[in-house]
Scaffold this motif. Structure first.
Motif, PDB file in Angstrom:
ATOM      1  N   PRO A   8       0.821  -1.215   0.000  1.00  0.00           N
ATOM      2  CA  PRO A   8       0.000   0.000   0.000  1.00  0.00           C
ATOM      3  C   PRO A   8       0.853   1.263   0.000  1.00  0.00           C
ATOM      4  O   PRO A   8       1.868   1.346   0.679  1.00  0.00           O
ATOM      5  N   GLY A  13       1.414  -0.760  -6.143  1.00  0.00           N
ATOM      6  CA  GLY A  13       0.186  -1.088  -5.425  1.00  0.00           C
ATOM      7  C   GLY A  13      -1.020  -0.408  -6.045  1.00  0.00           C
ATOM      8  O   GLY A  13      -2.094  -0.995  -6.184  1.00  0.00           O
ATOM      9  N   ARG A  17      -4.227  -2.278  -7.895  1.00  0.00           N
ATOM     10  CA  ARG A  17      -5.620  -2.005  -7.504  1.00  0.00           C
ATOM     11  C   ARG A  17      -6.436  -1.482  -8.682  1.00  0.00           C
ATOM     12  O   ARG A  17      -7.621  -1.805  -8.823  1.00  0.00           O
ATOM     13  N   LEU A  60      -9.343   1.081  -2.126  1.00  0.00           N
ATOM     14  CA  LEU A  60      -7.923   0.930  -1.820  1.00  0.00           C
ATOM     15  C   LEU A  60      -7.038   1.654  -2.834  1.00  0.00           C
ATOM     16  O   LEU A  60      -5.964   2.142  -2.485  1.00  0.00           O
ATOM     17  N   ASP A  64      -4.322   4.416  -1.924  1.00  0.00           N
ATOM     18  CA  ASP A  64      -2.953   4.394  -2.446  1.00  0.00           C
ATOM     19  C   ASP A  64      -2.596   5.718  -3.111  1.00  0.00           C
ATOM     20  O   ASP A  64      -1.494   6.238  -2.935  1.00  0.00           O
ATOM     21  N   PHE A  83      -6.558  -5.020   5.422  1.00  0.00           N
ATOM     22  CA  PHE A  83      -6.322  -5.274   3.998  1.00  0.00           C
ATOM     23  C   PHE A  83      -6.211  -6.765   3.711  1.00  0.00           C
ATOM     24  O   PHE A  83      -6.718  -7.251   2.703  1.00  0.00           O
TER      25      PHE A  83
END
Length: 152
Positions: A8, A13, A17, A60, A64, A83
């Motif tokens: 994250p 990341g 996502r 998410l 990020d 998470f």
């Protein structure tokens, strides 16, 4: 906690996502544009599961992006535990939905020869393929989160 690809608050990341979100949204769009998807429980479950996946992944991805913009590290053990649980739950639901929809697609449209409209069959197959791609990306993400929690 370690800082490696896919954690994250990193660009990888965020990309992971975003791919999860795009694949799930594509699966929903492909399935929802057919006329008779609601006649199959597995296809309805696929839409519900991918809808949850879109919400989870978008949330998410937003987190990020915020962490990248503010240059903050979001490796709080409590947050990482959340998470891990969220990723594993959505990964399990996504695999179940993609597998059941794939099974129905193969059984009904290939084995039984029940597909008389080729365009609709291709949309079902595309939705299942995108659901599996979404599951692969969420699977990678869930393994990274578990690894990050174990390394912490």
């Amino acid at each position: 906690m370690k800082d490696f690809a896919g954690t994250p608050g990193t660009i990888t990341g965020l990309i992971l996502r975003m791919f999860q979100c795009f694949f799930a949204a594509g699966s929903i769009a492909s399935m929802a544009t057919t006329k008779n998807f609601f006649n199959f429980t597995a296809f309805c479950y696929l839409i519900a599961s991918m809808g949850l996946q879109v919400i989870w992944s978008f949330g998410l991805a937003f987190m990020d992006a915020y962490a990248l913009a503010k240059k903050k590290v979001i490796h709080n053990p409590g947050l990482i535990s959340l998470f891990v649980v969220g990723d594993w739950v959505t990964a399990t639901l996504s695999l179940a939905a993609a597998s059941s929809s794939g099974g129905i697609t193969v059984l009904y449209f290939t084995d039984l020869g029940g597909c008389s409209i080729a365009d609709e069959c291709q949309k079902y197959q595309m939705a299942v393929a995108l659901a599996f791609l979404s599951w692969i990306t969420i699977g990678v993400s869930s393994l990274i989160m578990f690894w990050l929690l174990a390394a912490g």
